[in-house]
Design a protein around this motif. Structure first.
Motif, PDB file in Angstrom:
ATOM      1  N   PRO A   1     -43.660  -1.096  11.020  1.00  0.00           N
ATOM      2  CA  PRO A   1     -44.699  -0.139  10.640  1.00  0.00           C
ATOM      3  C   PRO A   1     -45.615  -0.681   9.551  1.00  0.00           C
ATOM      4  O   PRO A   1     -45.235  -1.552   8.767  1.00  0.00           O
TER       5      PRO A   1
ATOM      6  N   ARG B   1     -56.004   4.236  13.526  1.00  0.00           N
ATOM      7  CA  ARG B   1     -55.470   4.580  14.824  1.00  0.00           C
ATOM      8  C   ARG B   1     -56.530   4.273  15.882  1.00  0.00           C
ATOM      9  O   ARG B   1     -57.657   4.777  15.796  1.00  0.00           O
TER      10      ARG B   1
ATOM     11  N   GLY C   1     -48.152   3.832  15.256  1.00  0.00           N
ATOM     12  CA  GLY C   1     -47.803   3.779  13.843  1.00  0.00           C
ATOM     13  C   GLY C   1     -46.594   2.915  13.528  1.00  0.00           C
ATOM     14  O   GLY C   1     -46.303   2.671  12.353  1.00  0.00           O
TER      15      GLY C   1
ATOM     16  N   ARG D   1     -51.390  -2.252  17.555  1.00  0.00           N
ATOM     17  CA  ARG D   1     -51.584  -0.812  17.719  1.00  0.00           C
ATOM     18  C   ARG D   1     -52.448  -0.511  18.947  1.00  0.00           C
ATOM     19  O   ARG D   1     -52.185   0.447  19.676  1.00  0.00           O
TER      20      ARG D   1
ATOM     21  N   GLN E   1     -42.111   9.156  12.001  1.00  0.00           N
ATOM     22  CA  GLN E   1     -42.739   8.800  10.732  1.00  0.00           C
ATOM     23  C   GLN E   1     -41.832   8.914   9.512  1.00  0.00           C
ATOM     24  O   GLN E   1     -42.060   8.230   8.520  1.00  0.00           O
TER      25      GLN E   1
END
Length: 276
Positions: free
Chosen positions: A81, A86, A147, A155, A181
């Motif tokens: 991560p 995004r 993520g 990504r 997350q």
């Protein structure tokens, strides 16, 4: 004539061996699996496609795709991560159409306009953006989430429709997002490398006039190296119509998936990953 035919067959075999839609993960992109061992055959659908997910000539993760249901069975990746934007562009897998198409994921527009692929031919091979239009109570749920990657190209690679399922929007934005997350950050404390497999169990409902299956469950399993002598593992499962995630041991998830898939005992990781 026979000689020419043999040459054509040989050429096609060589081509397939180097393409993104591959014959086995062990020989093409084993690096995304703990000890380079992918899940066993108990998860394989009737019409499987093994995809080494390639973007800009680099492999980023692996996906077993169900051509019939037009959803991934699972995506496997290494958890890395990091902060960052995004992506917004959605991609598709050209080689699901055939081995003569590009080895790297592309935009639908590129295939339709630059490679003269018809919309019908593209939609026969996989889910397309139109399938996910005007959904009610569902949205595009990543199996391998953007993520969980620390650079922009990796990504972007997760934004392929071969990594997407119709997911309950409350689950996707709620309990599942919390697991991705927050729980993953806590669980990976002390890990030097974490291998993750995220999957979807086919359900009885469909979107896009029966083209794309809506999974009954989503699941995730992780196996993490803490040091040379210590390995830990954990897992979760969620029904795809409730905003709840159940934390399990790896062994509990494998037994649950064995019942749900009904194709024999499921094994997700090498036997060195603890099941308790």
């Amino acid at each position: 004539m026979l000689g020419l035919l043999l040459l054509q067959v040989l050429a096609s075999c060589l081509w397939l061996g180097h393409s993104e839609v591959v014959t086995s993960f062990e020989t093409s992109c084993p690096q995304f699996f703990f000890r380079e061992i992918p899940p066993n055959e108990a998860l394989e659908p009737q019409k499987p496609a093994w995809i080494c997910q390639r973007y800009k000539n680099q492999y980023y993760f692996a996906t077993l795709y169900d051509r019939k249901m037009r959803i991934p069975v699972y995506s496997a990746y290494i958890y890395q991560p990091g902060p960052g934007k995004r992506p917004k562009t959605w991609l598709v897998e050209p080689q699901l159409i055939g081995p003569t198409y590009p080895k790297t994921m592309e935009k639908e527009w590129t295939l339709l306009n630059r490679y003269n692929v018809s919309s019908e031919k593209l939609s026969q091979s996989q889910a397309i953006l139109h399938d996910y239009k005007n959904l009610t109570g569902l949205n595009r749920g990543h199996l391998n989430p953007s993520g969980h990657h620390d650079d922009y190209s990796s990504r972007v690679a997760t934004f392929t429709l071969t990594n997407i399922v119709p997911q309950d929007e409350k689950l996707n934005g709620g309990a599942w997002n919390n697991y991705e997350q927050q729980t993953m950050i806590k669980r990976t404390q002390g890990c030097t490398i974490t291998y993750v497999i995220v999957g979807a169990v086919p359900g009885n409902n469909y979107i896009a006039k029966g083209r794309v299956n809506k999974p009954s469950h989503l699941w995730s399993a992780a196996c993490c190296m803490v040091d040379n002598n210590y390995i830990k593992a954990w897992a979760v499962i969620a029904e795809n119509d409730k905003n709840q995630v159940q934390l399990l041991t790896l062994g509990e998830l494998e037994d649950t998936l064995t019942d749900l898939y009904g194709r024999g005992q499921v094994s997700l990781f090498d036997s060195d990953c603890p099941r308790e």
